[in-house]
Design a protein around this motif. Structure first.
Motif, PDB file in Angstrom:
ATOM      1  N   PHE A 168      37.519  30.056  28.029  1.00 52.53           N
ATOM      2  CA  PHE A 168      36.566  30.832  28.818  1.00 52.53           C
ATOM      3  C   PHE A 168      37.271  31.629  29.908  1.00 52.53           C
ATOM      4  O   PHE A 168      37.020  32.828  30.092  1.00 52.53           O
ATOM      5  N   ALA A 169      38.175  30.984  30.643  1.00 47.63           N
ATOM      6  CA  ALA A 169      38.823  31.635  31.778  1.00 47.63           C
ATOM      7  C   ALA A 169      39.763  32.754  31.340  1.00 47.63           C
ATOM      8  O   ALA A 169      39.752  33.857  31.906  1.00 47.63           O
ATOM      9  N   VAL A 170      40.594  32.500  30.332  1.00 47.41           N
ATOM     10  CA  VAL A 170      41.540  33.518  29.871  1.00 47.41           C
ATOM     11  C   VAL A 170      40.796  34.714  29.275  1.00 47.41           C
ATOM     12  O   VAL A 170      41.136  35.878  29.539  1.00 47.41           O
ATOM     13  N   ALA A 171      39.756  34.441  28.496  1.00 45.24           N
ATOM     14  CA  ALA A 171      38.978  35.532  27.906  1.00 45.24           C
ATOM     15  C   ALA A 171      38.280  36.365  28.969  1.00 45.24           C
ATOM     16  O   ALA A 171      38.035  37.562  28.771  1.00 45.24           O
ATOM     17  N   SER A 172      37.957  35.750  30.120  1.00 44.11           N
ATOM     18  CA  SER A 172      37.308  36.485  31.206  1.00 44.11           C
ATOM     19  C   SER A 172      38.238  37.503  31.848  1.00 44.11           C
ATOM     20  O   SER A 172      37.772  38.425  32.525  1.00 44.11           O
ATOM     21  N   VAL A 173      39.530  37.350  31.649  1.00 39.93           N
ATOM     22  CA  VAL A 173      40.508  38.318  32.161  1.00 39.93           C
ATOM     23  C   VAL A 173      40.893  39.321  31.075  1.00 39.93           C
ATOM     24  O   VAL A 173      40.993  40.532  31.333  1.00 39.93           O
ATOM     25  N   VAL A 174      41.085  38.837  29.863  1.00 40.90           N
ATOM     26  CA  VAL A 174      41.507  39.700  28.761  1.00 40.90           C
ATOM     27  C   VAL A 174      40.448  40.754  28.440  1.00 40.90           C
ATOM     28  O   VAL A 174      40.764  41.940  28.233  1.00 40.90           O
ATOM     29  N   THR A 175      39.178  40.347  28.417  1.00 36.88           N
ATOM     30  CA  THR A 175      38.112  41.266  28.011  1.00 36.88           C
ATOM     31  C   THR A 175      37.981  42.474  28.935  1.00 36.88           C
ATOM     32  O   THR A 175      38.003  43.622  28.462  1.00 36.88           O
ATOM     33  N   PRO A 176      37.832  42.297  30.254  1.00 32.95           N
ATOM     34  CA  PRO A 176      37.731  43.499  31.098  1.00 32.95           C
ATOM     35  C   PRO A 176      38.990  44.355  31.096  1.00 32.95           C
ATOM     36  O   PRO A 176      38.912  45.575  31.251  1.00 32.95           O
ATOM     37  N   PHE A 177      40.168  43.725  30.912  1.00 32.47           N
ATOM     38  CA  PHE A 177      41.388  44.529  30.877  1.00 32.47           C
ATOM     39  C   PHE A 177      41.358  45.509  29.714  1.00 32.47           C
ATOM     40  O   PHE A 177      41.636  46.706  29.883  1.00 32.47           O
ATOM     41  N   PHE A 178      41.022  45.043  28.527  1.00 27.19           N
ATOM     42  CA  PHE A 178      41.027  45.931  27.359  1.00 27.19           C
ATOM     43  C   PHE A 178      39.876  46.931  27.405  1.00 27.19           C
ATOM     44  O   PHE A 178      40.025  48.073  26.936  1.00 27.19           O
ATOM     45  N   PHE A 225      43.580  51.510  34.878  1.00 28.82           N
ATOM     46  CA  PHE A 225      42.157  51.239  34.678  1.00 28.82           C
ATOM     47  C   PHE A 225      41.951  49.789  34.221  1.00 28.82           C
ATOM     48  O   PHE A 225      40.975  49.141  34.627  1.00 28.82           O
ATOM     49  N   GLY A 226      42.835  49.290  33.369  1.00 32.96           N
ATOM     50  CA  GLY A 226      42.720  47.894  32.946  1.00 32.96           C
ATOM     51  C   GLY A 226      42.912  46.929  34.100  1.00 32.96           C
ATOM     52  O   GLY A 226      42.128  45.981  34.273  1.00 32.96           O
ATOM     53  N   LEU A 227      43.946  47.168  34.903  1.00 31.08           N
ATOM     54  CA  LEU A 227      44.163  46.323  36.079  1.00 31.08           C
ATOM     55  C   LEU A 227      43.022  46.475  37.076  1.00 31.08           C
ATOM     56  O   LEU A 227      42.592  45.507  37.714  1.00 31.08           O
ATOM     57  N   GLY A 228      42.527  47.710  37.206  1.00 31.06           N
ATOM     58  CA  GLY A 228      41.403  47.944  38.106  1.00 31.06           C
ATOM     59  C   GLY A 228      40.155  47.209  37.657  1.00 31.06           C
ATOM     60  O   GLY A 228      39.393  46.691  38.488  1.00 31.06           O
ATOM     61  N   ALA A 229      39.917  47.156  36.349  1.00 29.16           N
ATOM     62  CA  ALA A 229      38.751  46.441  35.836  1.00 29.16           C
ATOM     63  C   ALA A 229      38.838  44.956  36.156  1.00 29.16           C
ATOM     64  O   ALA A 229      37.855  44.332  36.582  1.00 29.16           O
ATOM     65  N   VAL A 230      40.010  44.355  35.961  1.00 29.22           N
ATOM     66  CA  VAL A 230      40.179  42.931  36.268  1.00 29.22           C
ATOM     67  C   VAL A 230      40.001  42.671  37.758  1.00 29.22           C
ATOM     68  O   VAL A 230      39.309  41.724  38.169  1.00 29.22           O
ATOM     69  N   THR A 231      40.604  43.511  38.590  1.00 27.77           N
ATOM     70  CA  THR A 231      40.499  43.334  40.041  1.00 27.77           C
ATOM     71  C   THR A 231      39.073  43.545  40.523  1.00 27.77           C
ATOM     72  O   THR A 231      38.583  42.818  41.408  1.00 27.77           O
ATOM     73  N   THR A 232      38.392  44.531  39.956  1.00 27.62           N
ATOM     74  CA  THR A 232      37.000  44.794  40.337  1.00 27.62           C
ATOM     75  C   THR A 232      36.099  43.626  39.979  1.00 27.62           C
ATOM     76  O   THR A 232      35.232  43.222  40.775  1.00 27.62           O
ATOM     77  N   THR A 233      36.287  43.066  38.791  1.00 26.74           N
ATOM     78  CA  THR A 233      35.465  41.917  38.422  1.00 26.74           C
ATOM     79  C   THR A 233      35.745  40.726  39.333  1.00 26.74           C
ATOM     80  O   THR A 233      34.819  39.989  39.699  1.00 26.74           O
ATOM     81  N   ALA A 234      37.009  40.539  39.701  1.00 27.36           N
ATOM     82  CA  ALA A 234      37.334  39.447  40.623  1.00 27.36           C
ATOM     83  C   ALA A 234      36.634  39.652  41.967  1.00 27.36           C
ATOM     84  O   ALA A 234      36.112  38.703  42.571  1.00 27.36           O
ATOM     85  N   PHE A 235      36.625  40.881  42.437  1.00 27.26           N
ATOM     86  CA  PHE A 235      35.965  41.209  43.699  1.00 27.26           C
ATOM     87  C   PHE A 235      34.468  40.925  43.625  1.00 27.26           C
ATOM     88  O   PHE A 235      33.898  40.238  44.488  1.00 27.26           O
ATOM     89  N   LEU A 236      33.804  41.437  42.594  1.00 24.10           N
ATOM     90  CA  LEU A 236      32.370  41.206  42.454  1.00 24.10           C
ATOM     91  C   LEU A 236      32.051  39.728  42.283  1.00 24.10           C
ATOM     92  O   LEU A 236      31.094  39.208  42.882  1.00 24.10           O
ATOM     93  N   GLY A 237      32.847  39.033  41.471  1.00 22.92           N
ATOM     94  CA  GLY A 237      32.607  37.613  41.256  1.00 22.92           C
ATOM     95  C   GLY A 237      32.697  36.819  42.546  1.00 22.92           C
ATOM     96  O   GLY A 237      31.853  35.964  42.830  1.00 22.92           O
ATOM     97  N   ALA A 238      33.716  37.094  43.356  1.00 18.56           N
ATOM     98  CA  ALA A 238      33.883  36.373  44.609  1.00 18.56           C
ATOM     99  C   ALA A 238      32.728  36.651  45.563  1.00 18.56           C
ATOM    100  O   ALA A 238      32.212  35.737  46.222  1.00 18.56           O
ATOM    101  N   VAL A 239      32.305  37.916  45.656  1.00 17.95           N
ATOM    102  CA  VAL A 239      31.198  38.268  46.559  1.00 17.95           C
ATOM    103  C   VAL A 239      29.922  37.549  46.150  1.00 17.95           C
ATOM    104  O   VAL A 239      29.206  36.980  46.998  1.00 17.95           O
ATOM    105  N   PHE A 240      29.614  37.540  44.866  1.00 19.91           N
ATOM    106  CA  PHE A 240      28.376  36.889  44.430  1.00 19.91           C
ATOM    107  C   PHE A 240      28.464  35.378  44.543  1.00 19.91           C
ATOM    108  O   PHE A 240      27.456  34.706  44.816  1.00 19.91           O
ATOM    109  N   LEU A 241      29.639  34.812  44.351  1.00 17.02           N
ATOM    110  CA  LEU A 241      29.776  33.365  44.474  1.00 17.02           C
ATOM    111  C   LEU A 241      29.637  32.895  45.915  1.00 17.02           C
ATOM    112  O   LEU A 241      29.300  31.737  46.158  1.00 17.02           O
ATOM    113  N   ILE A 242      29.890  33.779  46.879  1.00 20.14           N
ATOM    114  CA  ILE A 242      29.649  33.419  48.282  1.00 20.14           C
ATOM    115  C   ILE A 242      28.171  33.083  48.478  1.00 20.14           C
ATOM    116  O   ILE A 242      27.817  32.056  49.071  1.00 20.14           O
TER     117      ILE A 242
END
Length: 348
Positions: free
Chosen positions: A121-131, A163-180
């Protein structure tokens, strides 16, 4: 006119998926980086509780975008999926494995099984937005045109990488904000600070990556760069920057409900800026909206069906999120189930 309207709807659907789906991918990113079983137990507990009720609904926007794309703009669909079937296929595999890993890790009784499914689950959560980001980068850079054959060149250029790195970083940002907010809702003050620090860190990483992306676009994607520095593209870039600064200011204080809105505003505006920068092209310099559009009758019926779908889906999604944020979708605990079974049934 109808083709332009459908193109706007397609862009809005992509934006909705970037924000809603990005939040879930980001939760998976923090699951991956939480540490070992003991150290990351609390963070993973929150990810499970925050995602379980509604995470599947976010894929509605992806399906919606795909249906509009292949029905309204078949030439665009053919060109993109012919030239970049490799990264898109890898993204689809990641989505499937991610869903399976999340679904199976919680009910798994054996620790080894839980670790395996959790890792998938965790690895796929990074691979998918990157591609997915790499594929978007291939489009933005102009490497994809009608008739382009599948090759790594279409999706492995500098724009695709950032763009791939940006997608991963953006998802990390959104995920952290919502998890707060979810940490506060579930009464976990220690996790509020935990994800607040990670939201600030990912926002800082996004700022650095945005500067790098600007230099890359200027050299590798001149048409999109030109569109981002004037007109509607520049307007949405400005909105994204202001929203990001507002999000950072809110995170430095005790973040409330508004931090989610500003974070989504920053990401949504960035996606809209990319769409506006490409006008009037769907594939920069090679395929315009008018050239890619399907038959007029098809577009008319697609507009009608889209309107009906939005009138049905949007209120349902809003209601679902409202129920979730107000704690109406919580799972019953084992104690509650035992207490309910012990109370008897009306037929007893």
């Amino acid at each position: 006119m109808t083709a332009d309207l459908i193109a706007v709807v397609l862009l809005l659907a992509v934006t909705a998926y970037a924000c809603a789906g990005g939040t879930d991918y980001g939760a998976g990113f923090w699951d991956l980086t939480a540490g070992g079983a003991r150290r990351g137990r609390r963070a993973r507990w929150l990810v499970d509780h925050a995602m379980a009720p509604v995470w599947e609904v976010n894929n509605v926007w992806l399906i919606f975008a795909l249906v509009i794309m292949w029905t309204g703009f078949p030439a665009l669909f053919q060109a993109v999926f012919s030239a970049m079937w490799v990264p898109l296929a890898l993204a689809v595999v990641g989505m499937v494995l991610r869903g399976a890993g999340f679904a199976f890790r919680k009910p798994s009784r054996r620790p080894a099984g839980r670790r395996l499914y959790g890792a998938v689950f965790a690895v796929a959560s990074v691979v998918t937005p990157f591609f997915l980001g790499a594929a978007v980068g291939g489009v933005a850079s102009g490497r994809v045109a009608p008739g382009t054959e599948a090759s790594a060149h279409a999706w492995s250029g500098p724009t695709s990488l950032v763009f791939g790195l940006g997608a991963v970083t953006t998802t990390a940002f959104l995920g952290a904000v919502f998890l707060i907010g979810d940490a506060r809702r579930f009464g976990a003050p220690d996790l509020v600070g935990y994800f607040r620090r990670r939201a600030l860190g990912s926002l800082a990483a996004l700022a650095v990556l945005a500067v790098v992306t600007a230099f890359v676009l200027r050299d590798d994607s001149p048409y999109v760069w030109h569109g981002l520095t004037r007109g509607a593209g520049l307007f949405f870039v400005a909105v994204s920057v202001v929203s990001a600064v507002a999000t950072g200011a809110l995170l430095l204080r005790a973040p409330g409900v508004w931090v989610r809105a500003t974070a989504v505003g920053a990401v949504a505006s960035a996606v809209l800026a990319w769409g506006m920068a490409q006008r009037p092209y769907l594939l920069p310099t090679s395929l315009t909206v008018a050239e890619a559009a399907g038959a007029p009758a098809t577009l008319t019926w697609l507009a009608v069906v889209t309107l009906v779908a939005l009138l049905l889906v949007v209120p349902a999604v809003v209601l679902l999120y409202w129920l979730d944020t107000h704690g109406e979708l919580e799972e019953l605990t084992d104690a509650e189930l035992r207490r309910g079974s012990g109370a008897g049934t009306p037929d007893d």
